[in-house]
Design a protein around this motif. Sequence first.
Motif, short mmCIF file in Angstrom:
data_model
loop_
_atom_site.label_atom_id
_atom_site.label_comp_id
_atom_site.label_asym_id
_atom_site.label_seq_id
_atom_site.Cartn_x
_atom_site.Cartn_y
_atom_site.Cartn_z
N ASP A 93 -7.39 -1.47 3.82
CA ASP A 93 -6.35 -2.24 4.50
C ASP A 93 -6.49 -3.72 4.12
OD1 ASP A 93 -5.20 -3.85 6.89
OD2 ASP A 93 -4.44 -1.81 7.18
N LYS A 94 -5.38 -4.40 3.95
CA LYS A 94 -5.44 -5.81 3.53
C LYS A 94 -6.07 -6.70 4.60
CE LYS A 94 -0.85 -7.12 5.06
NZ LYS A 94 0.39 -7.77 4.71
N ASP A 95 -6.03 -6.26 5.85
CA ASP A 95 -6.62 -7.04 6.94
C ASP A 95 -8.06 -6.62 7.26
OD1 ASP A 95 -4.27 -8.50 7.23
OD2 ASP A 95 -3.41 -7.01 8.59
N ALA A 96 -8.59 -5.64 6.52
CA ALA A 96 -9.97 -5.20 6.75
C ALA A 96 -10.93 -6.26 6.23
CB ALA A 96 -10.23 -3.87 6.05
N SER A 97 -12.10 -6.30 6.84
CA SER A 97 -13.13 -7.24 6.40
C SER A 97 -13.52 -6.92 4.96
CB SER A 97 -14.34 -7.13 7.31
OG SER A 97 -15.42 -7.87 6.79
N PHE A 98 -13.66 -7.97 4.15
CA PHE A 98 -14.03 -7.77 2.75
C PHE A 98 -15.41 -7.14 2.64
CE2 PHE A 98 -15.43 -9.45 -1.44
CZ PHE A 98 -14.50 -8.78 -2.21
N ILE A 128 -10.35 2.52 4.22
CA ILE A 128 -11.00 1.56 5.12
C ILE A 128 -9.88 0.96 5.97
CG2 ILE A 128 -12.38 -0.53 5.33
CD1 ILE A 128 -13.42 0.03 2.49
N THR A 129 -9.96 1.16 7.29
CA THR A 129 -8.92 0.65 8.18
C THR A 129 -9.20 -0.82 8.51
OG1 THR A 129 -10.09 1.28 10.18
CG2 THR A 129 -8.59 2.92 9.22
N LYS A 130 -8.20 -1.47 9.09
CA LYS A 130 -8.39 -2.89 9.43
C LYS A 130 -9.43 -3.07 10.54
CE LYS A 130 -4.29 -3.12 12.37
NZ LYS A 130 -3.01 -3.79 12.55
#
Length: 126
Positions: free
Chosen positions: A97-102, A61-63
Amino acid sequence: MKQRKKFDQINVIPLIDILLVLLVMVITTATFIKQGILPIELPEAKASDKKEDQKEFDIYITKEGKYHLDKKEISISDLEEKLKSIDPEQTVVLRSDKDASFQHFVTVMDMLKKLEHKQLYIVTKE
């Protein structure tokens, strides 16, 4: 008066015995360390089940919120269809990605739970 015996030679036979024992121990342990396992050959059986090496499925899953299955971009509906077609015992690795929406993460987790997948790994960085 007794005459003492002169020792003009060293008896090296016990020293050689000890060195040979140490050499055998070093060679034996070095073989196990190098291979990591005991070298055995398994017996054969005619009625055994062959276990197939099952491929891992990597979901990314990308940001930006895009989904990728094995590094190929895929829509969420196509991802669900693909996950329906694989065995629930198949290993699925989820990388988000850590910046992707939860919400994207939860969507994939909910989909896997609904399809009763049992082998799920979530990859994180240390």
